[in-house]
Design a protein around this motif. Sequence first.
Motif, PDB file in Angstrom:
ATOM      1  N   ARG A 120       0.838  -1.209   0.000  1.00 49.88           N
ATOM      2  CA  ARG A 120       0.000   0.000   0.000  1.00 49.88           C
ATOM      3  C   ARG A 120       0.867   1.251   0.000  1.00 49.88           C
ATOM      4  O   ARG A 120       0.649   2.179  -0.796  1.00 49.88           O
ATOM      5  N   GLU A 121       1.856   1.303   0.879  1.00 45.76           N
ATOM      6  CA  GLU A 121       2.741   2.459   0.959  1.00 45.76           C
ATOM      7  C   GLU A 121       3.740   2.471  -0.200  1.00 45.76           C
ATOM      8  O   GLU A 121       4.087   3.530  -0.737  1.00 45.76           O
ATOM      9  N   LEU A 122       4.194   1.273  -0.611  1.00 46.08           N
ATOM     10  CA  LEU A 122       5.170   1.201  -1.709  1.00 46.08           C
ATOM     11  C   LEU A 122       4.561   1.657  -3.030  1.00 46.08           C
ATOM     12  O   LEU A 122       5.276   2.189  -3.892  1.00 46.08           O
ATOM     13  N   LEU A 123       3.262   1.457  -3.206  1.00 46.45           N
ATOM     14  CA  LEU A 123       2.607   1.962  -4.416  1.00 46.45           C
ATOM     15  C   LEU A 123       2.734   3.470  -4.500  1.00 46.45           C
ATOM     16  O   LEU A 123       3.012   4.026  -5.583  1.00 46.45           O
ATOM     17  N   THR A 124       2.566   4.163  -3.389  1.00 44.37           N
ATOM     18  CA  THR A 124       2.707   5.621  -3.364  1.00 44.37           C
ATOM     19  C   THR A 124       4.115   6.032  -3.778  1.00 44.37           C
ATOM     20  O   THR A 124       4.298   6.941  -4.595  1.00 44.37           O
ATOM     21  N   VAL A 125       5.102   5.363  -3.226  1.00 44.00           N
ATOM     22  CA  VAL A 125       6.501   5.663  -3.550  1.00 44.00           C
ATOM     23  C   VAL A 125       6.775   5.411  -5.027  1.00 44.00           C
ATOM     24  O   VAL A 125       7.404   6.236  -5.714  1.00 44.00           O
ATOM     25  N   TRP A 126       6.302   4.268  -5.517  1.00 46.71           N
ATOM     26  CA  TRP A 126       6.555   3.901  -6.911  1.00 46.71           C
ATOM     27  C   TRP A 126       5.936   4.909  -7.873  1.00 46.71           C
ATOM     28  O   TRP A 126       6.575   5.330  -8.840  1.00 46.71           O
ATOM     29  N   CYS A 127       4.689   5.300  -7.625  1.00 46.27           N
ATOM     30  CA  CYS A 127       4.031   6.257  -8.523  1.00 46.27           C
ATOM     31  C   CYS A 127       4.792   7.582  -8.564  1.00 46.27           C
ATOM     32  O   CYS A 127       4.945   8.188  -9.636  1.00 46.27           O
TER      33      CYS A 127
ATOM     34  N   LYS B  26      -2.551  10.239  -0.921  1.00 42.83           N
ATOM     35  CA  LYS B  26      -1.150  10.456  -1.274  1.00 42.83           C
ATOM     36  C   LYS B  26      -0.818   9.968  -2.694  1.00 42.83           C
ATOM     37  O   LYS B  26      -0.236  10.703  -3.484  1.00 42.83           O
ATOM     38  N   PHE B  27      -1.187   8.723  -3.001  1.00 44.17           N
ATOM     39  CA  PHE B  27      -0.673   8.163  -4.254  1.00 44.17           C
ATOM     40  C   PHE B  27      -1.282   8.830  -5.484  1.00 44.17           C
ATOM     41  O   PHE B  27      -0.656   8.914  -6.538  1.00 44.17           O
ATOM     42  N   GLN B  28      -2.509   9.355  -5.346  1.00 40.12           N
ATOM     43  CA  GLN B  28      -3.135  10.011  -6.497  1.00 40.12           C
ATOM     44  C   GLN B  28      -2.400  11.278  -6.910  1.00 40.12           C
ATOM     45  O   GLN B  28      -2.546  11.742  -8.039  1.00 40.12           O
ATOM     46  N   ALA B  29      -1.578  11.844  -6.009  1.00 40.41           N
ATOM     47  CA  ALA B  29      -0.891  13.100  -6.327  1.00 40.41           C
ATOM     48  C   ALA B  29       0.050  12.958  -7.514  1.00 40.41           C
ATOM     49  O   ALA B  29       0.322  13.940  -8.224  1.00 40.41           O
ATOM     50  N   SER B  30       0.560  11.752  -7.755  1.00 38.26           N
ATOM     51  CA  SER B  30       1.511  11.535  -8.845  1.00 38.26           C
ATOM     52  C   SER B  30       0.834  11.151 -10.160  1.00 38.26           C
ATOM     53  O   SER B  30       1.509  11.035 -11.178  1.00 38.26           O
ATOM     54  N   LEU B  31      -0.467  10.951 -10.133  1.00 40.46           N
ATOM     55  CA  LEU B  31      -1.187  10.462 -11.303  1.00 40.46           C
ATOM     56  C   LEU B  31      -1.849  11.611 -12.062  1.00 40.46           C
ATOM     57  O   LEU B  31      -2.248  12.613 -11.473  1.00 40.46           O
ATOM     58  N   ASP B  32      -1.986  11.430 -13.367  1.00 36.74           N
ATOM     59  CA  ASP B  32      -2.750  12.402 -14.155  1.00 36.74           C
ATOM     60  C   ASP B  32      -4.235  12.283 -13.840  1.00 36.74           C
ATOM     61  O   ASP B  32      -4.937  13.285 -13.775  1.00 36.74           O
ATOM     62  N   TRP B  33      -4.706  11.063 -13.693  1.00 39.30           N
ATOM     63  CA  TRP B  33      -6.060  10.834 -13.209  1.00 39.30           C
ATOM     64  C   TRP B  33      -6.207   9.370 -12.805  1.00 39.30           C
ATOM     65  O   TRP B  33      -5.315   8.545 -13.034  1.00 39.30           O
ATOM     66  N   ILE B  34      -7.353   9.063 -12.199  1.00 38.23           N
ATOM     67  CA  ILE B  34      -7.662   7.733 -11.698  1.00 38.23           C
ATOM     68  C   ILE B  34      -8.902   7.220 -12.419  1.00 38.23           C
ATOM     69  O   ILE B  34      -9.910   7.921 -12.514  1.00 38.23           O
ATOM     70  N   ASN B  35      -8.829   6.000 -12.936  1.00 37.23           N
ATOM     71  CA  ASN B  35      -9.982   5.343 -13.552  1.00 37.23           C
ATOM     72  C   ASN B  35     -10.667   4.473 -12.501  1.00 37.23           C
ATOM     73  O   ASN B  35     -10.150   3.419 -12.113  1.00 37.23           O
ATOM     74  N   LEU B  36     -11.815   4.915 -12.021  1.00 37.72           N
ATOM     75  CA  LEU B  36     -12.532   4.214 -10.961  1.00 37.72           C
ATOM     76  C   LEU B  36     -13.330   3.051 -11.554  1.00 37.72           C
ATOM     77  O   LEU B  36     -14.244   3.263 -12.349  1.00 37.72           O
TER      78      LEU B  36
END
Length: 510
Positions: free
Chosen positions: A177-184, A224-234
């Motif tokens: 969960r936390e590593l996904l944020t770091v990776w993005c 947190k992790f969404q900050a690195s993304l252009d957008w999220i596909n729900l």
Amino acid sequence: MLRLIVLAVLVCGVLSSPRTSGVKTGTVIEPKNDKVFGCYHTNWSQYRPGAGQFFPYDIDPFLCTHLFYSFAKIANGVLAPYEWNDESTDWSKGMFEHFTDLKMQNPGLKTLLAVGGWTHGSAGFTEVVASASSRKKFNDHAIGYLRKWKFDGLDLDWEYPGDNVRGDDPSKRPENRELLTVWCAELRAAFEAESAATGQERLLLTAAVAAGKGNMDAAYEINKFQASLDWINLMSYDLRGAWESVTGHHTTTRPHSEDDADTQLLTVEWAANEWLARGTPASKLVLGMGSYGRAFTLAGAENGVNAPASGGASKGTYTRETGFWSYYEICEKLAQGFKVEEEPVRQIIYAHSATEWVGYDDINSLDRKGAIMQGLGLRGGMVWALDLDDFRGTFCGQGTWPLIKKMKHMCLGGDYSPPPAPTTVPTLPPTTRDPNAPTDPPTQPPTRDPNNPCAGVPDGVMVESGPCSPEFHHCSGGQIIHTQSCGSPLVFNEACSCCDYTANTPSCQN
């Protein structure tokens, strides 16, 4: 020799000579306020029989602002193709290239490569995020791979990071969960650095994410992790399905007071609001919609929502998946006499016969999803998947792409003329299955020649390489044309033509 002949026919007749059944025309999309309408393409739809067979060059490039190619996989810590014909060779264009070539017709179109998916599992992703060096290895390779095949970005479809979400998957780890944020964050930084160094437009970074509360809690640091993304596909679909003992609509719009507390959260409205409440800006949230239905076998005379069910309904004629019907297959069912019902509190429609039940959306019920999207000021919408709509206009009497054209209008605005209701039942293609024929799969897979499990098998069907095996084969001309393997701990289940757990797989029960 026969295998080589079959492969040559596929390569020369399919890959090198795309169908030209009609000239595609349209206007280059110029969305207002950077709105998004994303459409997923599945690379296994090429194996469907007859009128269901679908290739990248069947896509109308003017329907969507962004196209997602599903799926690539992770192998040895880097991006790799899933299908034998994804990548081009010296003697033929591959599906990647046919897909990105659509931008030649619509220069405003963007194409992204989606990696992962449900069948892929977590193992490859867990390997990537485990260390700074493994993340850098993936990121550096991804940039070169995306540029080579002319994709405009990467879509992460990890189902799912964290704990408690993949049953007995040994690669599940709470720290993911936390590593996904770091990776993005590192992946986005790598994309920005490459753009600054080369002068090319930055590669896009998006993610397909869960809509259920349990997966939200375990899988993501949402704020947190969404900050690195252009957008999220729900992925606000597949909320209910034949894994339950009662019928339920997989894209239920709103809750009903008669449902239990957990079921009331399995709605599109709740999922969208929850992602916003946990810190996702509306400008980064894209609402998922489905062009298919989840279908059940009724266990008695009741035929409403929450009626007793005994598992998935019959396999679709073309999708060949138990309890999973494309929109055009649902139109086929309606032509056979299924009755359509509306449930106003949940804001859904469904259809049923005496023995089967399916929840889905049509061009009118989609308005409920559009109201959520517009009311919350979301970035736009996306659809799973292009190949599940009536893309030929053959089945539903509503012209080509009826659902996706409606979704495009909801997301981007512009002119829209709803198709007239058909005055007669559409004439179905000659490949339609006899509705009176038995549809239940055998409890055990048929006996096959161990040296050639595709012998006597219809074109496009997938078969096990052996009992309770993760490996499976694609068949054509009675020969094996391609072999794949399910990710651990899954094995191939012929009953649903899918990767599944051993407890659900008939050939594992001996």
